[in-house]
Design an enzyme around this catalytic site. Structure first.
Site, PDB file in Angstrom:
ATOM      1  N   CYS A 297      65.343  44.395  53.707  1.00 41.24           N
ATOM      2  CA  CYS A 297      65.541  45.020  52.411  1.00 41.24           C
ATOM      3  C   CYS A 297      64.343  45.911  52.114  1.00 41.24           C
ATOM      4  CB  CYS A 297      65.707  44.026  51.271  1.00 41.24           C
ATOM      5  SG  CYS A 297      67.172  43.011  51.426  1.00 41.24           S
TER       6      CYS A 297
ATOM      7  N   ARG B 199      64.863  49.053  57.075  1.00 36.81           N
ATOM      8  CA  ARG B 199      64.641  47.677  56.623  1.00 36.81           C
ATOM      9  C   ARG B 199      65.947  46.943  56.281  1.00 36.81           C
ATOM     10  NH1 ARG B 199      59.212  46.868  55.172  1.00 36.81           N
ATOM     11  NH2 ARG B 199      59.838  45.020  54.011  1.00 36.81           N
TER      12      ARG B 199
ATOM     13  N   TRP C 193      69.629  44.256  53.309  1.00 36.99           N
ATOM     14  CA  TRP C 193      70.011  43.478  54.494  1.00 36.99           C
ATOM     15  C   TRP C 193      70.425  42.126  53.931  1.00 36.99           C
ATOM     16  CZ3 TRP C 193      68.507  38.950  57.007  1.00 36.99           C
ATOM     17  CH2 TRP C 193      68.996  38.799  58.309  1.00 36.99           C
TER      18      TRP C 193
ATOM     19  N   ASN D 285      63.202  41.990  47.382  1.00 39.04           N
ATOM     20  CA  ASN D 285      63.168  41.849  48.837  1.00 39.04           C
ATOM     21  C   ASN D 285      62.705  40.432  49.158  1.00 39.04           C
ATOM     22  OD1 ASN D 285      62.619  42.086  51.614  1.00 39.04           O
ATOM     23  ND2 ASN D 285      60.618  42.988  51.238  1.00 39.04           N
ATOM     24  N   GLY D 286      63.465  39.721  50.009  1.00 33.24           N
ATOM     25  CA  GLY D 286      63.050  38.368  50.390  1.00 33.24           C
ATOM     26  C   GLY D 286      64.085  37.347  49.961  1.00 33.24           C
TER      27      GLY D 286
ATOM     28  N   GLU E 256      62.912  40.940  77.804  1.00 36.92           N
ATOM     29  CA  GLU E 256      62.831  42.069  76.868  1.00 36.92           C
ATOM     30  C   GLU E 256      63.928  43.089  77.162  1.00 36.92           C
ATOM     31  OE1 GLU E 256      61.932  43.164  74.249  1.00 36.92           O
ATOM     32  OE2 GLU E 256      61.713  45.329  74.397  1.00 36.92           O
TER      33      GLU E 256
ATOM     34  N   LYS F   1      66.870  44.703  74.647  1.00 34.81           N
ATOM     35  CA  LYS F   1      67.183  46.129  74.445  1.00 34.81           C
ATOM     36  C   LYS F   1      68.682  46.375  74.572  1.00 34.81           C
ATOM     37  CE  LYS F   1      64.236  46.509  73.066  1.00 34.81           C
ATOM     38  NZ  LYS F   1      63.119  46.403  72.267  1.00 34.81           N
TER      39      LYS F   1
ATOM     40  N   GLU G  78      70.827  44.591  71.578  1.00 33.65           N
ATOM     41  CA  GLU G  78      70.809  45.174  70.233  1.00 33.65           C
ATOM     42  C   GLU G  78      71.298  46.620  70.223  1.00 33.65           C
ATOM     43  OE1 GLU G  78      66.813  44.914  68.663  1.00 33.65           O
ATOM     44  OE2 GLU G  78      65.940  45.730  70.473  1.00 33.65           O
TER      45      GLU G  78
ATOM     46  N   HIS H 116      69.741  27.778  89.975  1.00 32.78           N
ATOM     47  CA  HIS H 116      69.786  26.483  89.279  1.00 32.78           C
ATOM     48  C   HIS H 116      70.882  26.451  88.215  1.00 32.78           C
ATOM     49  CE1 HIS H 116      66.223  25.164  91.359  1.00 32.78           C
ATOM     50  NE2 HIS H 116      65.640  26.297  91.054  1.00 32.78           N
TER      51      HIS H 116
ATOM     52  N   LYS I 210      64.656  46.234  60.683  1.00 37.79           N
ATOM     53  CA  LYS I 210      63.413  46.335  61.447  1.00 37.79           C
ATOM     54  C   LYS I 210      62.345  45.325  61.033  1.00 37.79           C
ATOM     55  CE  LYS I 210      60.506  49.442  63.893  1.00 37.79           C
ATOM     56  NZ  LYS I 210      60.973  48.946  65.206  1.00 37.79           N
TER      57      LYS I 210
HETATM   58  C1  F6R Z   1      63.570  44.364  69.090  1.00 39.79           C
HETATM   59  C2  F6R Z   1      62.634  44.264  67.981  1.00 39.79           C
HETATM   60  C3  F6R Z   1      62.374  42.938  67.383  1.00 39.79           C
HETATM   61  C4  F6R Z   1      60.922  42.847  66.903  1.00 39.79           C
HETATM   62  C5  F6R Z   1      60.709  41.557  66.107  1.00 39.79           C
HETATM   63  C6  F6R Z   1      59.282  41.421  65.640  1.00 39.79           C
HETATM   64  O1  F6R Z   1      63.648  45.669  69.592  1.00 39.79           O
HETATM   65  O2  F6R Z   1      62.122  45.256  67.537  1.00 39.79           O
HETATM   66  O3  F6R Z   1      62.678  41.895  68.249  1.00 39.79           O
HETATM   67  O4  F6R Z   1      60.080  42.882  67.996  1.00 39.79           O
HETATM   68  O5  F6R Z   1      61.552  41.539  65.004  1.00 39.79           O
HETATM   69  O6  F6R Z   1      58.920  42.484  64.806  1.00 39.79           O
HETATM   70  P1  F6R Z   1      57.406  42.863  64.587  1.00 39.79           P
HETATM   71  O7  F6R Z   1      56.891  43.381  65.902  1.00 39.79           O
HETATM   72  O8  F6R Z   1      57.408  43.896  63.527  1.00 39.79           O
HETATM   73  O9  F6R Z   1      56.694  41.608  64.191  1.00 39.79           O
END
Ligand code: F6R
Length: 603
Positions: free
Chosen positions: A2, A27, A79, A105-106, A481, A485, A488, A504, A598
């Site tokens: 948010c 956000r 969000w 927010n929260g 990782e 990618k 998402e 396994h 984000k």
């Molecule tokens: C994936 C991604 C998330 C962030 C995670 C932590 O592409 O961006 O998995 O890495 O939400 O966010 P930060 O780095 O802002 O603590």
């Protein structure tokens, strides 16, 4: 999670708040809304609420919806946490008399109790949403109507009452006053350079950097009020006044906030890795050495992060083991409380976070601080909460990352952790040279021909249901990782494994043409990971090798530079480009993956 923005000044508040809110879309992008306080003695709000992304609307729409003069407005991009994605649940939320508007927010953990307490036989409030937020305007209304509080006192009491990490802004149409409170979620104030009576209040300073570089940071449990163009800061609990320092922010190139000719932020940020890796290693050598020495000397070092940053931490564990022969622990931040029993004042926690606002990481830091452990953060956002609560910090210098999917911040974090590992081994200059070479190889790699090659792979993979990614050693966390990618960005089921683990269990899932991306480096794990690739191929799998050299086991080869211990940095980049291109083929929005946001400011 948010985004909040509020504006007070002589400008066109609704438009300024709306345009600034667009910068906070990362956000949350389920729905958005604006409440503007009408001028000329009207003492009323004009409110817009819409389901969908704010980016899809232009300011002409807001001008038509709120044609009247207004100099105070609050706005919000959501969000969803409590209640579905509907116009009713979009913020701002108002009280019964429509005189108090709130954006938040929260999470309000005790909202149900507050809501129940507001509906007694002698007093009924009409709630129009399923949100936790809506209790705030109604509680303020209750205090003003039933207990004779003035607006600012009532809003402060509401801020005291709510539990959980959050921040909110409340606006009163009758008094023309604004109130804001920070209780664990970020809130930053911008003051116009030439007008000390013009203010922005936002979840992130990128919202208002087009208007001012002068900011003031609210700390937790601090609030502010704006009355008649004057701003005052105070402690929420006691009401005691607080003095705030004005900070000039110059680190954040404004141009960095735009797409600059690219179709999406994601591809722009992937391409920016041509220079962000070099920028990341541009750190103060002495400070790197001091922190590396602290890691070596600590009685237990924990690398803590979430999601992608969590995978960076895991890579850090391998980097320290391999380069510095030093054991460090990587822990997913949301699981950190399970490790609190090992913490002492000699423990060091290295928090890794792009935003510096992630609730799970902040909570881990709080736990560590309660045990008097030391905190060092690796952050991309200067001025973020984590920077302010850490004993020391490094800025990863990747510049603003707007796409929800992290790319350039990830490789920057990997670069700084690698530097620390080399410094811990007493080989800082060697590490710098290695990373400088990796940065220049990435520069060569990111050319249109390379992307064309990956577009061909995207065509092959676009209709696959599952994609496996395997790696070993330094490239095992990168396999995890890579899976994030693809999940998402493309919404494809992708899963990363340690190469040795397939036999396994997961090998049972491999059938004809199951794609398996194999991350290879020229290191001592090379032969083993190629053997694992052969095991997948023997069962019909389609092998995509991301590797400095071709190999007969590969059905499709993506060449990467031979980067030695910087292989995690170069190996993730083709996966980022691949994910972007599959997303385009599938018609996904690469900048705004479904269900995500984000800055994850809820637990
Ligand atoms: C994936 C991604 C998330 C962030 C995670 C932590 O592409 O961006 O998995 O890495 O939400 O966010 P930060 O780095 O802002 O603590």
């Amino acid at each position: 999670m948010c985004g909040i923005i509020a504006y007070s000044g002589k400008g066109d508040a609704a438009i300024l708040a709306f345009e600034s809110l667009k910068k906070l879309e990362y956000r949350g992008y389920d729905s958005w809304g604006v409440a503007a306080l009408l001028a000329n003695g009207k003492k009323a709000f004009s409110v817009i609420k819409k389901v969908g992304k704010i980016g899809a609307t232009n300011s002409e729409f807001v001008k038509q919806a709120i044609p009247e003069q207004n100099h105070m407005a609050i706005a919000h991009t959501r969000w969803a946490t409590h209640g579905g994605v509907t116009e009713q649940n979009a913020h701002p939320h108002l009280d019964c008399r429509l005189t108090i508007a709130v954006v938040h927010n929260g999470i309000i953990e005790n909202y149900q109790g507050i809501r129940n307490s507001l509906n007694t036989p002698g007093e009924a409030h009409e709630f129009k949403s399923q949100t936790d937020t809506e209790v705030i305007p109604h509680y303020i209304e209750h205090l003003m109507q039933k207990e004779g509080c003035d607006f600012l006192t009532a809003a402060r009491k509401a801020a005291i009452l709510i539990k959980g990490r959050s921040a909110f802004v409340a606006l009163n149409s009758e008094t023309g006053q604004m109130f804001a409170a920070r209780k664990g979620a970020p809130l930053i104030v911008g003051i116009h350079e030439n007008n000390s009576e013009e203010f922005f209040i936002a979840s992130d300073l990128t919202a208002f950097l087009d208007h001012t570089n002068k900011v003031m940071y609210l700390d937790d449990n601090e609030g502010l009020s704006i009355s008649n163009g004057k701003i005052d800061f105070f402690d929420i609990e006691t009401g005691a006044p607080k003095q705030k320092r004005v900070v000039d922010i110059h680190w954040h190139g404004k141009a960095n906030l735009e797409k600059e000719g690219y179709d999406h932020f994601l591809i722009k940020e992937i391409m920016e890795q041509k220079y962000t890796i070099a920028a990341a290693i541009n750190q103060d050598d002495e400070k790197i050495q001091d922190v590396a020495d602290a890691i070596k000397g600590a009685f237990g070092t924990f690398l803590v992060g979430c999601g992608t940053a969590g995978k960076v931490c895991m890579t850090g564990e391998y980097l320290f083991s391999k380069i510095a022969k030093k054991h460090v622990n990587s822990v997913v931040a949301s699981e950190f409380s399970g490790y609190q029993h090992y913490l002492t004042p000699k423990t060091l926690v290295v928090a890794v976070s792009q935003s510096g606002e992630t609730a799970d990481v902040l909570e881990a830091i709080e736990i560590a601080k309660s045990k008097s452990a030391k905190i060092v953060s690796l952050l991309n956002v200067f001025g973020s909460t984590m920077m302010r609560v850490s004993d020391d910090f490094f800025i990863t210098n990747a510049g603003a990352e707007r796409a929800v999917v992290s790319t350039k911040a990830t490789t920057a974090q990997l670069a700084v952790l690698s530097l620390l590992a080399y410094a811990a081994a007493g080989r800082l200059q060697e590490g710098k040279l290695l990373l400088m070479n990796a940065a220049s190889s990435v520069n060569d790699m990111l050319n249109p021909r390379y992307e064309e090659h990956l577009k061909r792979l995207a065509l092959i993979l676009q209709d696959k249901k599952d994609i496996f990614i395997i790696g070993r050693g330094l490239n095992y966390p990168i396999a995890l990782e890579a899976a994030i990618k693809l999940q998402e960005t493309c919404n494809i089921h992708a899963q990363g494994f340690a190469g040795g683990e397939l036999k396994h269990g997961p090998l049972a899932l491999v059938g004809p043409d199951t794609p398996c991306i194999v991350l290879v480096a020229n290191d001592d794990a090379k032969q083993d990971i190629l053997n694992n690739a052969s095991e997948v191929k023997a069962r019909g799998g389609f092998i995509i090798g991301i590797s400095p050299e071709n190999d007969e086991v590969f059905d499709f080869w993506v060449k990467v530079p031979d980067a030695g211990n910087a292989s995690p940095i170069v190996n993730i980049i083709p996966v980022q480009i691949l994910a972007y291109n599959i997303a385009l083929l599938l018609g996904r929005d690469p900048d705004y993956p479904r269900n995500l946001a984000k800055s994850v400011t809820v637990k």
